[in-house]
Design a protein around this motif. Structure first.
Motif, PDB file in Angstrom:
ATOM      1  N   ALA A 169       0.807  -1.220   0.000  1.00  0.00           N
ATOM      2  CA  ALA A 169       0.000   0.000   0.000  1.00  0.00           C
ATOM      3  C   ALA A 169       0.837   1.266   0.000  1.00  0.00           C
ATOM      4  O   ALA A 169       0.352   2.329  -0.407  1.00  0.00           O
ATOM      5  N   ASP A 170       2.095   1.171   0.459  1.00  0.00           N
ATOM      6  CA  ASP A 170       2.904   2.386   0.476  1.00  0.00           C
ATOM      7  C   ASP A 170       3.394   2.775  -0.919  1.00  0.00           C
ATOM      8  O   ASP A 170       4.128   3.755  -1.075  1.00  0.00           O
ATOM      9  N   ASN A 171       2.994   2.015  -1.954  1.00  0.00           N
ATOM     10  CA  ASN A 171       3.250   2.451  -3.329  1.00  0.00           C
ATOM     11  C   ASN A 171       2.276   3.535  -3.777  1.00  0.00           C
ATOM     12  O   ASN A 171       2.510   4.186  -4.800  1.00  0.00           O
ATOM     13  N   PHE A 172       1.193   3.736  -3.018  1.00  0.00           N
ATOM     14  CA  PHE A 172       0.221   4.792  -3.331  1.00  0.00           C
ATOM     15  C   PHE A 172       0.623   6.047  -2.551  1.00  0.00           C
ATOM     16  O   PHE A 172       0.429   6.130  -1.339  1.00  0.00           O
ATOM     17  N   MET A 173       1.167   7.023  -3.267  1.00  0.00           N
ATOM     18  CA  MET A 173       1.769   8.197  -2.617  1.00  0.00           C
ATOM     19  C   MET A 173       1.154   9.483  -3.144  1.00  0.00           C
ATOM     20  O   MET A 173       0.516   9.507  -4.203  1.00  0.00           O
ATOM     21  N   LEU A 174       1.395  10.556  -2.364  1.00  0.00           N
ATOM     22  CA  LEU A 174       1.086  11.911  -2.824  1.00  0.00           C
ATOM     23  C   LEU A 174       2.361  12.538  -3.360  1.00  0.00           C
ATOM     24  O   LEU A 174       3.433  12.407  -2.764  1.00  0.00           O
ATOM     25  N   ALA A 175       2.246  13.239  -4.471  1.00  0.00           N
ATOM     26  CA  ALA A 175       3.376  13.978  -5.039  1.00  0.00           C
ATOM     27  C   ALA A 175       3.091  15.469  -4.874  1.00  0.00           C
ATOM     28  O   ALA A 175       2.072  15.981  -5.369  1.00  0.00           O
ATOM     29  N   VAL A 176       3.999  16.148  -4.150  1.00  0.00           N
ATOM     30  CA  VAL A 176       3.796  17.580  -3.850  1.00  0.00           C
ATOM     31  C   VAL A 176       4.833  18.449  -4.545  1.00  0.00           C
ATOM     32  O   VAL A 176       4.940  19.641  -4.256  1.00  0.00           O
ATOM     33  N   THR A 185       7.600  12.958  -2.817  1.00  0.00           N
ATOM     34  CA  THR A 185       6.425  12.186  -2.415  1.00  0.00           C
ATOM     35  C   THR A 185       6.205  12.179  -0.906  1.00  0.00           C
ATOM     36  O   THR A 185       7.113  12.440  -0.115  1.00  0.00           O
ATOM     37  N   ILE A 186       4.964  11.845  -0.537  1.00  0.00           N
ATOM     38  CA  ILE A 186       4.557  11.621   0.856  1.00  0.00           C
ATOM     39  C   ILE A 186       3.894  10.253   0.910  1.00  0.00           C
ATOM     40  O   ILE A 186       2.947   9.985   0.165  1.00  0.00           O
ATOM     41  N   ARG A 187       4.396   9.374   1.784  1.00  0.00           N
ATOM     42  CA  ARG A 187       3.835   8.037   1.928  1.00  0.00           C
ATOM     43  C   ARG A 187       2.626   8.053   2.866  1.00  0.00           C
ATOM     44  O   ARG A 187       2.516   8.906   3.735  1.00  0.00           O
ATOM     45  N   PRO A 188       1.727   7.076   2.725  1.00  0.00           N
ATOM     46  CA  PRO A 188       0.542   7.031   3.604  1.00  0.00           C
ATOM     47  C   PRO A 188       0.939   6.639   5.030  1.00  0.00           C
ATOM     48  O   PRO A 188       1.872   5.858   5.245  1.00  0.00           O
ATOM     49  N   CYS A 189       0.229   7.170   5.989  1.00  0.00           N
ATOM     50  CA  CYS A 189       0.462   6.820   7.391  1.00  0.00           C
ATOM     51  C   CYS A 189      -0.618   5.903   7.937  1.00  0.00           C
ATOM     52  O   CYS A 189      -0.562   5.492   9.099  1.00  0.00           O
TER      53      CYS A 189
END
Length: 250
Positions: A169-176, A185-189
């Protein structure tokens, strides 16, 4: 006297020769004449019976002809059976499986997508297709940014060595932000499933199944431009979450 000498004497026409033949070959007796006549008669009777024997031979030829017809019919029946069997085998052969990987994974060639658009997360699979749709995205009161996604597996196999149906699931990230061709990127917590189950950073998805995930990201304030990505590489497919306004449009 030998046979050759007799033949030679018969070709001579003088009287002396005739007398010599008569001396060496006296005439047959009456008993011998009857025996010779009887043998000649038997030979003639045997020749008179030849038409019946010829008729018997003709009957045998009809039998042989019938055998040839039966043999030809048997060969034709065997050929028909052979071709019929081959046709039946062809109809019973299993059809090759449909090819999904090359077609479905290439549906969207443009990497940029909007919320609600479905595309293939090609970098997350070794084969098959993992369909990804970002359904909702927005800030929460707890200074968390929330993204809800739907995943559909069409024979999708992950890169995991332990199990081909296990995805990270940590392959789904936010790119800022972006530096060159790489995302910042920001990984999910945190992650929860559609059954409201809290999960670690891995989940299982079988082929033909669908799962909805809600991912949480630590973010106080969303930037003007932000994307949902599945890779650090900016050339992979992504979803636009927030887009900086075009100065020319203002």
């Amino acid at each position: 006297m030998r046979k050759t000498d007799l033949i030679g004497l018969l070709h001579s026409e003088d009287e002396e020769t005739a007398i010599r033949i008569a001396e060496e070959f006296p005439p047959f007796s009456e008993r011998e004449n009857e025996r010779i006549f009887r043998r000649i008669k038997e030979s003639v009777e045997m020749q008179q019976e030849l038409p019946e024997e010829t008729l018997v031979i003709s009957r045998v030829s009809h039998v042989q002809e019938l055998r040839r017809i039966v043999s030809a019919a048997a060969c034709l029946l065997m050929l028909c059976g052979t071709f019929g069997g081959l046709f039946w085998l062809k109809t019973q052969m299993p059809q090759p499986p449909e090819q999904y990987e090359a077609t479905e994974a290439a549906v969207h060639s443009t990497p940029s997508h909007r919320i609600g658009e479905r595309y293939a997360a090609v970098n997350l699979t070794s084969s098959g297709t993992l369909w990804l749709t970002v359904e909702e995205a927005g800030m929460m009161q707890e200074q968390l940014y929330c993204v809800r996604i739907k995943l559909e597996s069409r024979h999708a196999r992950s890169h995991a060595r332990s199990s081909s149906t296990l995805f990270q699931a940590d392959n789904f990230m936010l790119a800022v932000g972006q530096e060159g061709e790489l995302w910042n990127t920001i990984r999910p917590c945190g992650i929860r499933t559609d059954k409201d189950e809290a999960c670690p950073y891995a989940f299982t998805l079988e082929s033909g199944k669908t799962i909805e995930l809600t991912l949480y990201y630590p973010l106080e304030q969303p930037p003007e431009e932000m994307f949902f990505v599945t890779s650090y590489c900016a050339k992979q497919p992504f979803t636009v979450l927030a887009e900086k306004p075009d100065p020319e449009m203002e």
